[in-house]
Design an enzyme around this catalytic site. Structure first.
Site, PDB file in Angstrom:
ATOM      1  N   GLU A 154       0.833  -1.112   0.008  1.00 15.27           N
ATOM      2  CA  GLU A 154       0.083   0.028   0.233  1.00 15.27           C
ATOM      3  C   GLU A 154       0.696   1.302  -0.227  1.00 15.27           C
ATOM      4  O   GLU A 154       0.685   2.125   0.649  1.00 15.27           O
ATOM      5  CB  GLU A 154      -0.992  -0.023   1.146  1.00 15.27           C
ATOM      6  CG  GLU A 154      -1.998  -1.351   0.849  1.00 15.27           C
ATOM      7  CD  GLU A 154      -3.435  -0.816   1.353  1.00 15.27           C
ATOM      8  OE1 GLU A 154      -3.716   0.355   1.646  1.00 15.27           O
ATOM      9  OE2 GLU A 154      -4.103  -1.706   1.647  1.00 15.27           O
ATOM     10  N   GLY A 155       1.905   1.126  -0.705  1.00 17.72           N
ATOM     11  CA  GLY A 155       2.841   2.280  -0.755  1.00 17.72           C
ATOM     12  C   GLY A 155       4.201   1.978   0.251  1.00 17.72           C
ATOM     13  O   GLY A 155       3.769   2.110   1.413  1.00 17.72           O
TER      14      GLY A 155
END
Ligand code: COS
Length: 390
Positions: free
Chosen positions: A373-374
């Site tokens: 998620e990054g």
């Protein structure tokens, strides 16, 4: 004016009675139905079917789905509590509620009412799991660089390309997939679609062999003239990238919650161990070096938890600084989880390095929260942009 920190609201979240009850209910379920299988799930890299069944039976597999689609209609804080508690005993299992939210959030944020009615009830009943297809081999942090294409052909969209590192692929029924519809337009040329596992031209690749979260299958997705009905586009063409980013505002706090859960699980195991383990004629908890370490770990876990809940509450209310808080919660909590699990292994000594205790698994599982998620480097970039109003 930069809205960040202009009006700090330290009473911005409060757990309600229902939140406390939810936590207690999820914890009891986890101890009984999920924890006993966690080591086996990891050891055999198998999907945690027991967790799926237990979470679904109790309605905890996707609490964020609104009531009008048959869901629980729970708020973002509640979703965090569920994920945190499941991650405390089995991180692989916590990907069930987490990825269900990640995959379906674009639909909730941007899809037509018809598409919502088509896909959300099957998620709410637990019949279908959702996954999220953004990354590609050559477009990870730089998501805008994606190459997967979608073109309109009469009343169908035709997708071609491949996605990489897709959590819960193979077990999911619905995949929210991002693809370029207007080449050369950058972020404004990307659109979002919902693909069904049975759609023609859709294939799931081999499972990645991973360091941790081994119970959650991670595969590539292949689209070879994959043909889906025109109404499976999520929102208007060209809005997909913004939907992907808005989704992260809602889901990065859930990764923070997952990280807090892992850290808590490792801390609980280490605290119990140092109270039992004897060396030099004393329980090792009596040594000040151990006590100070425990105090530091507990302090950091509580700081991470507070930031995660605050971020979830801010996102729920749609506050202007939500993007900063979503990224900071994910980044801070995952760094804390990595440190706490590593120190927990240290507190166990040689025993911690073996599979006889859960802390080595938790340390391996924690690592992904700094990446997916990054990456935490991307989170810092997002935070800096918010701080500088860019
Ligand atoms: N909410 C709403 N819109 C947003 C947004 C947010 N949180 N973040 C960005 N946007 C918008 C921007 O405003 C911009 O729109 P305009 O051009 O109309 O202003 C558009 O989205 C493109 O954003 P930006 O210009 O910031 O794109 P970049 O390519 O520079 O970078 C990053 C975007 C790096 C932040 C993005 O690619 C990212 O988050 N990468 C990591 C991807 C990731 O998390 N992958 C994990 C896969 S899922 S496990």
């Amino acid at each position: 004016m930069n809205q960040l920190f202009a009006n700090p609201d330290f009473a911005a979240f409060r757990l309600s009675e229902e939140h406390h009850e939810l936590r207690a209910a999820v914890r009891a379920l986890c101890e009984k139905h999920i924890a006993p299988h966690a080591a086996d799930v990891d050891e055999n890299s198998r999907f945690p079917e027991e967790a799926r069944a237990a979470l679904t039976a109790a309605g905890f597999h996707a609490v964020h789905v609104p009531e009008q689609y048959g869901g629980e209609g729970a708020d973002g804080l509640a979703a965090c509590l569920v994920i945190e508690e499941v991650a405390r005993v089995c991180v692989s299992s916590s990907l069930i509620p987490a990825v269900n939210k990640l995959g379906s959030m674009p639909v909730l944020l941007s899809a037509s009412e018809e598409l919502k009615q088509q896909v959300l009830p099957t998620l709410a009943t637990g019949q279908a799991l959702f996954a999220y297809g953004l990354s590609e081999r050559e477009a990870g942090s730089d998501a805008v660089a994606m190459k997967t294409r979608a073109r309109l052909d009469g009343d169908h969209w035709v997708l071609n390309g491949a996605k990489a590192w897709i959590s819960n692929s193979g077990v999911a029924t619905w995949y929210t997939v991002f693809a370029v519809t207007e080449p050369g337009q950058g972020a404004a040329g990307i659109s979002a679609f919902v693909v069904n596992a049975g759609d023609p031209g859709f294939e799931v690749g081999a499972k990645e062999r991973k360091l941790g979260i081994k119970g959650s299958p991670t595969c590539e997705l292949y689209f070879t003239d994959c043909t889906i009905p025109a109404d499976r586009i999520v929102g208007e063409p060209g809005t997909g990238f913004k939907t992907a980013m808005r989704t992260f505002d809602h889901t990065r706090p859930t990764i923070g919650a997952q990280a807090v859960g892992i850290a808590q699980g490792a801390f609980d195991a280490a605290r119990a161990y140092v109270k039992e383990r004897t060396q030099f004629g004393r329980r090792i908890a009596e040594f000040q070096g151990v006590q100070f370490l425990l105090a530091d770990l507990a302090m950091k876990i509580e700081a991470a938890r507070s930031l995660v809940y605050l971020a979830a509450a801010k996102v729920e209310r749609g506050e202007p600084d939500q993007t900063f808080f979503a990224s900071s919660a994910k980044c801070f909590a995952s760094d804390v989880a990595m440190q706490v699990t590593t120190d927990a292994v240290q507190l166990f000594g040689g025993a911690g390095y073996t599979r006889d205790f859960p802390v080595e698994r938790m340390m391996r599982d924690a690592k992904i929260t700094q990446i997916y998620e990054g990456t935490n480097q991307i989170q810092r970039m997002v935070m800096a942009r918010a701080l500088l109003n860019r």
